[in-house]
Structure formats: C-alpha cells, structure tokens
Design a protein around this motif. Structure first.
Motif, mmCIF file in Angstrom:
data_model
loop_
_atom_site.group_PDB
_atom_site.id
_atom_site.type_symbol
_atom_site.label_atom_id
_atom_site.label_comp_id
_atom_site.label_asym_id
_atom_site.label_seq_id
_atom_site.Cartn_x
_atom_site.Cartn_y
_atom_site.Cartn_z
ATOM 1 N N SER A 1 -25.519 -1.662 16.457
ATOM 2 C CA SER A 1 -25.766 -2.335 15.186
ATOM 3 C C SER A 1 -26.639 -1.493 14.275
ATOM 4 O O SER A 1 -27.498 -0.749 14.737
ATOM 5 C CB SER A 1 -26.471 -3.675 15.416
ATOM 6 O OG SER A 1 -25.620 -4.611 16.010
ATOM 7 N N TYR A 2 -26.406 -1.656 12.993
ATOM 8 C CA TYR A 2 -27.246 -1.063 11.957
ATOM 9 C C TYR A 2 -27.789 -2.216 11.131
ATOM 10 O O TYR A 2 -27.031 -3.093 10.712
ATOM 11 C CB TYR A 2 -26.420 -0.127 11.074
ATOM 12 C CG TYR A 2 -27.160 0.400 9.873
ATOM 13 C CD1 TYR A 2 -27.947 1.538 9.965
ATOM 14 C CD2 TYR A 2 -27.081 -0.245 8.644
ATOM 15 C CE1 TYR A 2 -28.635 2.030 8.862
ATOM 16 C CE2 TYR A 2 -27.764 0.231 7.533
ATOM 17 C CZ TYR A 2 -28.540 1.365 7.656
ATOM 18 O OH TYR A 2 -29.225 1.841 6.565
ATOM 19 N N PHE A 3 -29.089 -2.227 10.909
ATOM 20 C CA PHE A 3 -29.705 -3.244 10.073
ATOM 21 C C PHE A 3 -30.234 -2.590 8.813
ATOM 22 O O PHE A 3 -30.832 -1.514 8.873
ATOM 23 C CB PHE A 3 -30.857 -3.932 10.815
ATOM 24 C CG PHE A 3 -30.411 -4.731 12.005
ATOM 25 C CD1 PHE A 3 -29.988 -6.045 11.868
ATOM 26 C CD2 PHE A 3 -30.395 -4.172 13.266
ATOM 27 C CE1 PHE A 3 -29.574 -6.786 12.960
ATOM 28 C CE2 PHE A 3 -29.977 -4.893 14.371
ATOM 29 C CZ PHE A 3 -29.561 -6.208 14.222
ATOM 30 N N GLY A 4 -30.034 -3.237 7.696
ATOM 31 C CA GLY A 4 -30.526 -2.719 6.436
ATOM 32 C C GLY A 4 -31.050 -3.835 5.565
ATOM 33 O O GLY A 4 -30.721 -5.008 5.765
ATOM 34 N N ILE A 5 -31.882 -3.451 4.612
ATOM 35 C CA ILE A 5 -32.406 -4.396 3.635
ATOM 36 C C ILE A 5 -32.022 -3.877 2.262
ATOM 37 O O ILE A 5 -32.258 -2.705 1.947
ATOM 38 C CB ILE A 5 -33.937 -4.540 3.746
ATOM 39 C CG1 ILE A 5 -34.307 -5.111 5.110
ATOM 40 C CG2 ILE A 5 -34.471 -5.431 2.623
ATOM 41 C CD1 ILE A 5 -35.789 -5.128 5.402
ATOM 42 N N LYS B 1 -36.144 -7.649 10.718
ATOM 43 C CA LYS B 1 -35.340 -6.457 11.046
ATOM 44 C C LYS B 1 -35.897 -5.762 12.283
ATOM 45 O O LYS B 1 -35.160 -5.434 13.217
ATOM 46 C CB LYS B 1 -35.316 -5.502 9.858
ATOM 47 C CG LYS B 1 -34.570 -4.206 10.084
ATOM 48 C CD LYS B 1 -34.629 -3.339 8.816
ATOM 49 C CE LYS B 1 -33.897 -2.045 8.957
ATOM 50 N NZ LYS B 1 -34.667 -0.996 9.609
ATOM 51 N N ALA B 2 -37.208 -5.561 12.316
ATOM 52 C CA ALA B 2 -37.845 -4.911 13.466
ATOM 53 C C ALA B 2 -37.664 -5.730 14.739
ATOM 54 O O ALA B 2 -37.398 -5.176 15.817
ATOM 55 C CB ALA B 2 -39.323 -4.683 13.176
ATOM 56 N N GLU B 3 -37.782 -7.048 14.625
ATOM 57 C CA GLU B 3 -37.601 -7.926 15.790
ATOM 58 C C GLU B 3 -36.179 -7.840 16.331
ATOM 59 O O GLU B 3 -35.967 -7.747 17.544
ATOM 60 C CB GLU B 3 -37.927 -9.370 15.422
ATOM 61 C CG GLU B 3 -39.394 -9.642 15.179
ATOM 62 C CD GLU B 3 -39.655 -11.038 14.617
ATOM 63 O OE1 GLU B 3 -38.705 -11.849 14.498
ATOM 64 O OE2 GLU B 3 -40.818 -11.315 14.285
ATOM 65 N N LEU B 4 -35.198 -7.867 15.441
ATOM 66 C CA LEU B 4 -33.795 -7.799 15.864
ATOM 67 C C LEU B 4 -33.482 -6.452 16.511
ATOM 68 O O LEU B 4 -32.787 -6.389 17.536
ATOM 69 C CB LEU B 4 -32.872 -8.051 14.672
ATOM 70 C CG LEU B 4 -32.910 -9.468 14.101
ATOM 71 C CD1 LEU B 4 -32.158 -9.535 12.776
ATOM 72 C CD2 LEU B 4 -32.350 -10.466 15.090
ATOM 73 N N THR C 1 -40.054 -9.439 0.924
ATOM 74 C CA THR C 1 -39.612 -8.215 1.598
ATOM 75 C C THR C 1 -40.234 -8.101 2.982
ATOM 76 O O THR C 1 -39.551 -7.745 3.952
ATOM 77 C CB THR C 1 -39.971 -6.971 0.757
ATOM 78 O OG1 THR C 1 -39.354 -7.096 -0.518
ATOM 79 C CG2 THR C 1 -39.509 -5.697 1.431
ATOM 80 N N GLU C 2 -41.516 -8.408 3.085
ATOM 81 C CA GLU C 2 -42.223 -8.268 4.363
ATOM 82 C C GLU C 2 -41.593 -9.145 5.448
ATOM 83 O O GLU C 2 -41.501 -8.738 6.609
ATOM 84 C CB GLU C 2 -43.706 -8.614 4.192
ATOM 85 C CG GLU C 2 -44.551 -8.221 5.371
ATOM 86 C CD GLU C 2 -44.488 -6.739 5.711
ATOM 87 O OE1 GLU C 2 -44.426 -6.413 6.915
ATOM 88 O OE2 GLU C 2 -44.483 -5.907 4.797
ATOM 89 N N GLU C 3 -41.140 -10.331 5.085
ATOM 90 C CA GLU C 3 -40.472 -11.220 6.033
ATOM 91 C C GLU C 3 -39.202 -10.560 6.586
ATOM 92 O O GLU C 3 -38.936 -10.598 7.784
ATOM 93 C CB GLU C 3 -40.120 -12.541 5.341
ATOM 94 C CG GLU C 3 -39.304 -13.492 6.188
ATOM 95 C CD GLU C 3 -38.811 -14.706 5.418
ATOM 96 O OE1 GLU C 3 -38.214 -15.582 6.070
ATOM 97 O OE2 GLU C 3 -38.993 -14.780 4.186
ATOM 98 N N LEU D 1 -31.191 -9.018 4.115
ATOM 99 C CA LEU D 1 -31.144 -8.330 5.399
ATOM 100 C C LEU D 1 -29.717 -8.460 5.895
ATOM 101 O O LEU D 1 -29.161 -9.556 5.931
ATOM 102 C CB LEU D 1 -32.113 -8.965 6.398
ATOM 103 C CG LEU D 1 -32.039 -8.460 7.841
ATOM 104 C CD1 LEU D 1 -32.380 -6.971 7.929
ATOM 105 C CD2 LEU D 1 -32.948 -9.282 8.746
ATOM 106 N N TYR D 2 -29.106 -7.332 6.235
ATOM 107 C CA TYR D 2 -27.714 -7.354 6.680
ATOM 108 C C TYR D 2 -27.543 -6.497 7.926
ATOM 109 O O TYR D 2 -28.416 -5.700 8.286
ATOM 110 C CB TYR D 2 -26.780 -6.858 5.566
ATOM 111 C CG TYR D 2 -27.039 -5.426 5.170
ATOM 112 C CD1 TYR D 2 -26.340 -4.381 5.766
ATOM 113 C CD2 TYR D 2 -28.005 -5.105 4.219
ATOM 114 C CE1 TYR D 2 -26.593 -3.065 5.420
ATOM 115 C CE2 TYR D 2 -28.266 -3.798 3.870
ATOM 116 C CZ TYR D 2 -27.550 -2.781 4.475
ATOM 117 O OH TYR D 2 -27.815 -1.479 4.145
#
Length: 92
Positions: free
Chosen positions: A17-21, A76-79, A69-71, A6-7
């Motif tokens: 911000s952009y979050f990606g996995i 990601k959704a929380e952030l 992955t689910e973690e 997760l970055y």
C-alpha cells in the motif's frame, strides 16, 4: 479551512500500500491514476509495480477527509505501522 484527503493506493497482487495526503481540490483518485498512467508518480517503486502490472491490480481509495492536517498525518503513520507490523510492504 481547506479539506485535505488521506488516500491509499493498494496493490491487489502483493498487498502493498501507498498512503498519501492531498490538499488539492478535485478527485484525488483520478489525479493519482493520471500520474500513474503517465509514469510520473513520485514513488518509484509504486510506479514500477503499476507499470508492470497495470491498473486492474490496483485500487485507489479515499480513507478520510479532514481540515486537520495533523490528524491525517497521525492516521497515515498508524496505518503504515499496522501494515509493516504484519510484514506487509508500504510503498514510500
């Protein structure tokens, strides 16, 4: 198992911000920067801001690595929600 990352790509000027996995092996930060430098990032609003302001105003950082992955999807959704609740833009 294959570790996933997760970055976040953080715009220092706007706080957006952009979050990606990523499941790819190697340096995720370098891969994202390469994509942005070539103008080929899939998030067009992020790409447009990056093209206008340049690398100097962006930070690419690893948030967490995990086999689950689910973690990472949950984190990601929380952030994203935390930032949006504060009125901060999340690139999508």
């Amino acid at each position: 198992m294959n570790k996933k990352t997760l970055y976040r790509i953080y715009n220092l000027k706007t706080d957006a911000s952009y979050f990606g996995i990523s499941s790819s092996k190697g340096n995720v930060c370098a891969q994202e920067r390469f994509s942005l430098d070539l103008g080929m990032h899939p998030c067009r609003t992020l790409q447009d801001d990056y093209t206008k302001t340049g690398l100097e105003l962006f930070v690419i950082e690893t948030i967490k690595e995990s086999d689950e992955t689910e973690e990472l999807v949950k984190l990601k959704a929380e952030l994203e929600k935390q930032l949006e609740d504060k009125g901060i833009t999340v690139y999508r």
